[in-house]
Design a protein around this motif. Structure first.
Motif, short mmCIF file in Angstrom:
data_model
loop_
_atom_site.label_atom_id
_atom_site.label_comp_id
_atom_site.label_asym_id
_atom_site.label_seq_id
_atom_site.Cartn_x
_atom_site.Cartn_y
_atom_site.Cartn_z
N ASP A 153 0.84 -1.20 0.00
CA ASP A 153 0.00 0.00 0.00
C ASP A 153 0.88 1.25 0.00
N PHE A 154 0.45 2.21 -0.78
CA PHE A 154 1.14 3.50 -0.79
C PHE A 154 0.37 4.40 0.17
N ILE A 155 1.06 4.94 1.16
CA ILE A 155 0.35 5.75 2.15
C ILE A 155 0.70 7.22 1.97
N ILE A 156 -0.33 8.01 1.80
CA ILE A 156 -0.13 9.45 1.63
C ILE A 156 -1.21 10.17 2.42
N ALA A 157 -0.78 11.13 3.22
CA ALA A 157 -1.69 11.92 4.07
C ALA A 157 -2.65 11.01 4.84
N GLY A 158 -2.11 9.91 5.37
CA GLY A 158 -2.90 9.00 6.18
C GLY A 158 -3.85 8.11 5.40
N THR A 159 -3.80 8.18 4.06
CA THR A 159 -4.69 7.35 3.24
C THR A 159 -3.87 6.25 2.55
N GLU A 160 -4.41 5.03 2.56
CA GLU A 160 -3.70 3.93 1.91
C GLU A 160 -4.24 3.73 0.50
N VAL A 161 -3.33 3.57 -0.44
CA VAL A 161 -3.73 3.25 -1.81
C VAL A 161 -3.16 1.88 -2.14
N SER A 162 -4.04 0.91 -2.41
CA SER A 162 -3.60 -0.47 -2.62
C SER A 162 -3.10 -0.67 -4.04
N PRO A 163 -2.20 -1.65 -4.22
CA PRO A 163 -1.70 -1.96 -5.57
C PRO A 163 -2.87 -2.25 -6.52
N VAL A 205 -3.30 9.38 -7.04
CA VAL A 205 -2.26 8.36 -6.90
C VAL A 205 -2.69 7.13 -7.69
N VAL A 206 -1.85 6.74 -8.65
CA VAL A 206 -2.11 5.52 -9.40
C VAL A 206 -1.07 4.51 -8.93
N CYS A 207 -1.55 3.48 -8.25
CA CYS A 207 -0.64 2.49 -7.65
C CYS A 207 -0.64 1.23 -8.53
N GLY A 208 0.51 0.95 -9.14
CA GLY A 208 0.61 -0.21 -10.03
C GLY A 208 0.52 -1.53 -9.27
N ARG A 209 0.19 -2.58 -10.03
CA ARG A 209 0.10 -3.91 -9.41
C ARG A 209 1.48 -4.45 -9.04
N HIS A 210 2.49 -3.98 -9.79
CA HIS A 210 3.83 -4.52 -9.60
C HIS A 210 4.77 -3.43 -9.10
N LEU A 261 -3.59 10.63 -17.44
CA LEU A 261 -4.38 9.78 -16.53
C LEU A 261 -5.44 8.97 -17.25
N ARG A 262 -5.74 9.31 -18.50
CA ARG A 262 -6.73 8.56 -19.28
C ARG A 262 -6.11 7.42 -20.08
N LEU A 263 -4.79 7.35 -20.08
CA LEU A 263 -4.13 6.34 -20.93
C LEU A 263 -4.42 4.93 -20.42
N PRO A 264 -4.96 4.06 -21.30
CA PRO A 264 -5.25 2.68 -20.89
C PRO A 264 -4.00 1.92 -20.43
N SER A 265 -2.82 2.32 -20.94
CA SER A 265 -1.60 1.59 -20.59
C SER A 265 -1.27 1.72 -19.09
N LEU A 266 -1.91 2.66 -18.40
CA LEU A 266 -1.66 2.78 -16.96
C LEU A 266 -2.12 1.54 -16.19
N GLN A 267 -2.98 0.74 -16.84
CA GLN A 267 -3.40 -0.52 -16.20
C GLN A 267 -2.22 -1.47 -16.04
N LYS A 268 -1.19 -1.23 -16.85
CA LYS A 268 0.00 -2.09 -16.76
C LYS A 268 1.12 -1.41 -15.97
N LEU A 269 0.77 -0.37 -15.25
CA LEU A 269 1.79 0.41 -14.53
C LEU A 269 2.57 -0.44 -13.53
N ARG A 270 3.87 -0.22 -13.53
CA ARG A 270 4.74 -0.76 -12.48
C ARG A 270 5.18 0.42 -11.65
#
Ligand SMILES: [Zn+2]
Length: 350
Positions: free
Chosen positions: A7-17, A42-47, A73-82
């Motif tokens: 999880d990426f934590i920013i300002a007390g909020t967790e963003v899951s992969p 925040v866009v948190c990649g799966r990897h 932020l609209r780019l579909p390739s962000l689904q493959k973000l690392r």
């Protein structure tokens, strides 16, 4: 430095992969009692992979970057973000609302870093941005335009003496790189001090959208993300000319006040002594030629023909080979800069 898939934590909020979240970081409210926040997506990649921030409108009237981030932020390739992408389309929220470069205390946010919790309004915003965004990232790209009535040819400014910064600067698809290592309280200076390679992208004019500058910006960020392995490499490799590093830049200023007729466009190759404009009084009685004081390429220009003595009219960059630089700029300007299927459906801004 590689972040783990956690999880990426920013300002007390967790963003899951594999998820994205938009957060509102509280900043000083308006004196009308209306709350004000700094929006961050925040866009948190799966990897696992690097953490990159992309910011715009540190100068509140420089809005090309806001549109660049929207498209990114609209780019579909962000689904493959690392790794993790932190998108901050409007850093100087106060200036953006007021259509102003500055904060309401008339300070320049990009001269207020590192800032402090107890400092000026600008210093407090700088401090928040540094702690919540910059310090959580391994890389950064900050998007700017020319000032009001001033237009810049798409260019990257970065500390090219740093190897990693130079590597991502070259990956960004613009023809010209400006090497600068400033000590000016800028975000770039503070990022460099913290060992975070950061690029500054400059393109277009304040308070205006420029489709070419926007496309080049989106394409450049994607190319950097590919270079960092945050996005998969493209299957079709296009032949790309290497960007050139400017040796130095200089300004041509108005020798007298008057009305300017510019005869040299942005991106034009100029020779020493060449006439690049004429300044005249309204009756045409006093005509004064404006000359390039050296060889180079016009990388910045005023678009407002009403000029006062001493004002900067043209920004010209010098290169080892001006001819080579001119060819690279020409190739860039005639390139169609496609954005891929998802974004090409949208009509261009004209
Ligand atoms: Zn700026």
């Amino acid at each position: 430095m590689i972040s783990k898939t956690e999880d990426f934590i920013i300002a007390g909020t967790e963003v899951s992969p594999g998820t994205r979240r938009t957060l509102e970081l509280p900043v000083a409210s308006l004196y009308s009692h209306a709350p004000m926040t700094l929006p961050v997506q925040v866009v948190c990649g799966r990897h696992e992979g690097p953490r990159l921030f992309v910011s715009a409108a540190l100068h509140g009237d420089e809005i090309n970057g806001v549109e660049i981030i929207r498209r990114l932020l609209r780019l579909p390739s962000l689904q493959k973000l690392r790794g993790t992408l932190l998108a901050i389309p409007i850093v100087n929220v106060y200036g953006f609302v007021n259509r102003s470069r500055y904060l309401p205390d008339r300070r320049d946010l990009n001269r207020s870093f590192p800032g402090s919790v107890r400092g000026s309004m600008a210093a407090r915003l700088a401090d928040l941005f540094l702690k919540e965004i910059v310090d959580r990232c391994n890389y950064g790209i900050d998007l700017h335009t020319g000032a009001i009535h001033r237009e810049n040819l798409p260019q990257i400014r970065a500390n090219l003496d740093d190897e990693e910064t130079a590597r991502i600067a070259r990956a960004f698809h613009v023809p010209l790189l400006l090497n600068s290592d400033l000590r000016d309280g800028s975000l770039r200076e503070i990022a460099a001090e913290r060992g975070i390679p950061m690029l500054l992208y400059e393109a277009g004019e304040a308070l205006r959208f420029d489709e070419r500058a926007i496309r080049a910006g989106v394409k450049g960020i994607v190319a950097v993300m590919r270079e960092l392995k945050m996005l998969p490499a493209t299957s079709r490799r296009r032949k790309q000319s290497e960007p050139l590093v400017a040796r130095s830049t200089y300004w041509v200023r108005a020798e007298q006040s008057g009305i300017l007729r510019s005869t040299a466009a942005l991106g034009t190759r100029v020779r020493k002594g060449e006439t690049i404009g004429v300044i005249a009084d309204p009756f045409g009685a006093q005509e004064h030629d404006v000359h390039a004081t050296n060889h180079g390429i016009i990388i910045g220009r005023t678009n407002l023909p009403l000029v006062n003595e001493g004002e900067a009219l043209f920004h010209i960059a010098r290169f080892e080979s001006t001819r080579e630089a001119a060819n690279i700029v020409d190739a860039f300007q005639s390139d169609e800069l496609p954005l891929g299927p998802a974004l090409d459906e949208e009509p261009p801004i004209v």
